[in-house]
Design an enzyme around this catalytic site. Structure first.
Site, mmCIF file in Angstrom:
data_model
loop_
_atom_site.group_PDB
_atom_site.id
_atom_site.type_symbol
_atom_site.label_atom_id
_atom_site.label_comp_id
_atom_site.label_asym_id
_atom_site.label_seq_id
_atom_site.Cartn_x
_atom_site.Cartn_y
_atom_site.Cartn_z
ATOM 1 N N ARG A 53 0.833 -1.200 0.000
ATOM 2 C CA ARG A 53 0.000 0.000 0.000
ATOM 3 C C ARG A 53 0.872 1.256 0.000
ATOM 4 O O ARG A 53 1.817 1.355 0.771
ATOM 5 C CB ARG A 53 -0.924 0.002 1.217
ATOM 6 C CG ARG A 53 -1.980 -1.103 1.184
ATOM 7 C CD ARG A 53 -2.816 -1.104 2.441
ATOM 8 N NE ARG A 53 -2.033 -1.470 3.611
ATOM 9 C CZ ARG A 53 -2.532 -1.585 4.839
ATOM 10 N NH1 ARG A 53 -3.821 -1.325 5.060
ATOM 11 N NH2 ARG A 53 -1.773 -1.922 5.842
ATOM 12 N N ASP A 67 1.156 5.586 0.193
ATOM 13 C CA ASP A 67 0.504 6.707 0.862
ATOM 14 C C ASP A 67 -0.013 7.733 -0.135
ATOM 15 O O ASP A 67 0.304 7.690 -1.327
ATOM 16 C CB ASP A 67 1.487 7.400 1.801
ATOM 17 C CG ASP A 67 1.931 6.521 2.953
ATOM 18 O OD1 ASP A 67 1.130 5.671 3.377
ATOM 19 O OD2 ASP A 67 3.071 6.698 3.429
ATOM 20 N N ARG A 75 10.519 7.360 3.420
ATOM 21 C CA ARG A 75 10.557 8.816 3.539
ATOM 22 C C ARG A 75 11.264 9.264 4.821
ATOM 23 O O ARG A 75 11.917 10.319 4.839
ATOM 24 C CB ARG A 75 9.139 9.375 3.478
ATOM 25 C CG ARG A 75 8.515 9.210 2.086
ATOM 26 C CD ARG A 75 7.014 9.407 2.104
ATOM 27 N NE ARG A 75 6.654 10.733 2.589
ATOM 28 C CZ ARG A 75 5.420 11.080 2.927
ATOM 29 N NH1 ARG A 75 4.423 10.190 2.856
ATOM 30 N NH2 ARG A 75 5.157 12.307 3.345
#
Length: 261
Positions: free
Chosen positions: A55, A57, A202
């Protein structure tokens, strides 16, 4: 019932992430999963539910997200691919489709996942390709970031690099490769691991930027890793620079070369 695997490409700029935010049949506020399922359901003339490899973001893109679904509707793979793409927003397309063994699972069969993060490193923000580039005005030392990142290799506890909202049962992940390199005005980060935690890429990039800007020594990344405390790491890098290159599977599944080890 036949199981199909899809390779899906998307620009995540205008979506709220991969995961469906509503129940099937209800109006969805803007997830990629809902858009794909609606398109596939139109082709099948019956409800289709999908499972993805990883998945992403809100704002994150994918070069080849792998998805599987089951259907007893007689359609050729080309029909699923072209039919679904014709019903999808311009920011999403199905690149390929093929029938797979019934025990194939887009998520659990994957042995690795790959991400690329691109950042424009110059005094002025980007105008062209700005939806695919993060920006950092401070001069960055790509070599220092690459050296610092090597401490992250191997199976380790990445608690320091996951969001407090991460729902994974544990933070141990196997970082198989990590590279930082400069390409002209751009700095490119490439990471491959067996799996990633929520915001892990990130948060790693945001921490490495502190090293690249000279605000932290190279050894600091190792200290953050060992501290296992998110508050010790750097800020979360912006979403727009991140592309999910795709998962990788064993050759036994006979998937396209770009997602095969």
């Amino acid at each position: 019932m036949t199981r199909y695997a899809l390779g899906v490409e998307y620009d995540g700029s205008d979506f709220l992430g991969w995961q469906r935010l509503s129940k099937p049949g209800e109006q969805d506020p803007g997830s990629l999963q809902a858009a794909l399922e609606e398109a596939l359901s139109f082709v099948a003339a019956s409800p289709i539910q999908t499972v993805c490899a990883g998945r992403t973001d809100a704002g994150v893109h994918a070069a080849c997200q792998v998805v599987h679904f089951d259907s007893d509707v007689p359609r050729e793979p080309r029909g699923w691919m072209l039919g679904a793409t014709s019903r999808l927003p311009a920011a999403i397309c199905v690149r390929w489709c093929q029938a797979v063994a019934g025990d194939f699972h887009a998520r659990f069969s994957a042995r690795a996942r790959r991400y690329r993060y691109r950042l424009l490193n110059r005094p002025v923000r980007p105008a062209l390709e700005r939806q695919y580039l993060a920006w950092e005005r401070r001069p960055l030392d790509a070599g220092a970031m690459h050296r610092a990142a090597q401490v992250l290799l191997g199976e380790q506890d990445f608690s320091a690099f996951r969001t407090v909202h991460c729902q994974a049962p544990h933070a141990r992940r196997d970082m198989q490769a990590i590279e930082v390199r400069r390409e002209g005005e751009q700095v490119v980060f490439e990471l491959q691991a067996n799996a990633f935690l929520h915001h892990m890429v990130r948060n790693i990039v945001g921490s490495l930027l502190e090293v690249g800007a000279g605000e932290r020594p190279e050894r600091w990344i190792g200290d953050v890793l060992q501290g296992r405390d998110r508050t010790l790491a750097g800020p979360t890098a912006p979403a727009e620079g991140l592309v999910f290159l795709g998962p990788r599977y064993g050759a036994e599944w006979r998937l396209p070369a770009e997602v095969t080890l």
